[in-house]
Scaffold this active site. Structure first.
Site, PDB file in Angstrom:
ATOM      1  N   TRP A 117       0.825  -1.194   0.000  1.00 58.46           N
ATOM      2  CA  TRP A 117       0.000   0.000   0.000  1.00 58.46           C
ATOM      3  C   TRP A 117       0.862   1.248   0.000  1.00 58.46           C
ATOM      4  CZ3 TRP A 117      -1.957  -3.200   4.423  1.00 58.46           C
ATOM      5  CH2 TRP A 117      -2.966  -4.096   4.000  1.00 58.46           C
ATOM      6  N   ILE A 120       2.473   2.531   3.345  1.00 59.13           N
ATOM      7  CA  ILE A 120       3.419   1.682   4.078  1.00 59.13           C
ATOM      8  C   ILE A 120       4.535   1.225   3.151  1.00 59.13           C
ATOM      9  CG2 ILE A 120       3.682  -0.434   5.435  1.00 59.13           C
ATOM     10  CD1 ILE A 120       0.740  -0.162   6.238  1.00 59.13           C
ATOM     11  N   CYS A 121       4.227   0.312   2.257  1.00 63.01           N
ATOM     12  CA  CYS A 121       5.270  -0.347   1.467  1.00 63.01           C
ATOM     13  C   CYS A 121       5.795   0.510   0.322  1.00 63.01           C
ATOM     14  CB  CYS A 121       4.757  -1.687   0.938  1.00 63.01           C
ATOM     15  SG  CYS A 121       4.421  -2.860   2.281  1.00 63.01           S
ATOM     16  N   VAL A 122       5.131   1.611   0.023  1.00 64.68           N
ATOM     17  CA  VAL A 122       5.673   2.577  -0.937  1.00 64.68           C
ATOM     18  C   VAL A 122       6.373   3.717  -0.208  1.00 64.68           C
ATOM     19  CG1 VAL A 122       5.084   4.270  -2.727  1.00 64.68           C
ATOM     20  CG2 VAL A 122       3.996   2.025  -2.731  1.00 64.68           C
ATOM     21  N   PRO A 125      10.154   2.891   1.694  1.00 61.98           N
ATOM     22  CA  PRO A 125      11.363   2.871   0.874  1.00 61.98           C
ATOM     23  C   PRO A 125      11.579   4.167   0.112  1.00 61.98           C
ATOM     24  CG  PRO A 125       9.659   1.502  -0.120  1.00 61.98           C
ATOM     25  CD  PRO A 125       9.175   1.877   1.241  1.00 61.98           C
TER      26      PRO A 125
END
Length: 218
Positions: A117, A120-122, A125
């Protein structure tokens, strides 16, 4: 950092400088994707992946806990059938040395990210890589969050960190840049026709009209 090159011709993307990371487009994440219509995000992510292949942009595929969250969506895997996604335990992709090393091995500094999502995961990083000397671009319409607010707040937070938001067709447009670049014109046109929505339909129609003889030619 990403804040150093915000304007001018050098701020635009080129295939030679780009590297793409596609993060966690998996069934579990899609199941709670509510910021966008899920099929549209999938369409855009696959279109982005196909464009990267047309322009020979190195692409890193990654999943998180795929044994529980599901394998990478088949449409993306089909674009790179020979590549096995890097399966992580880290929520933050940029904390997995395999991913970081794969990006650094390309020698490219314009890092393009799309994933699920967004918040979070975008975002994790993207923010970290922006602080480590990469020019980071996040493809907002090939990413999505658990709510519109979650997605929007993540994009705002990333902008504050110097990350550049962009859409997938804008990425392809910057890679192509000149229709006289014949090597990639056909591939880009095919991607647009397959995944470009109304513009893809219009392009296909235009090709039909160009191929239809007039009365004088008949």
């Amino acid at each position: 950092m990403s804040t150093e090159n915000k304007a001018g011709l050098g701020a635009l993307l080129t295939p030679e400088e780009s590297v793409l990371a596609l993060i966690d487009h998996q069934p579990f994440q899609v199941a709670n994707l509510h910021s966008h219509e899920p099929t549209m995000v999938i369409n855009n992510a696959v279109g982005l992946a196909k464009a990267a292949k047309v322009f020979d942009v190195p692409t890193i595929l990654t999943t998180v806990l795929e044994e529980r969250g599901g394998l990478l969506l088949q449409g993306l895997q089909d674009v790179f059938p020979e590549q096995k996604p890097i399966n992580r335990t880290f929520i933050n992709t940029w904390q997995d040395e395999r991913v970081v090393n794969a990006v650094k091995a390309t020698g490219r500094k314009k890092l393009i990210i799309a994933g699920l999502w967004t918040e979070i995961c975008v975002a994790m990083p993207a923010i970290q890589a922006a602080g480590e000397g990469f020019e980071v671009f996040v493809v907002t319409d090939a990413s999505g969050g658990v709510s519109k607010e979650a997605h929007d707040m993540a994009v705002q937070r990333m902008i504050q960190a110097g990350v550049v938001p962009i859409t997938w067709m804008a990425v392809m447009g910057e890679w192509q840049r000149d229709w006289a670049r014949e090597k990639t014109v056909q591939g880009a046109a095919e991607v647009q026709a397959q995944h470009g929505g109304a513009s893809g339909v219009a392009f296909t129609w235009e090709m039909q009209l160009l191929a239809t003889p007039t009365e004088n030619q008949a």
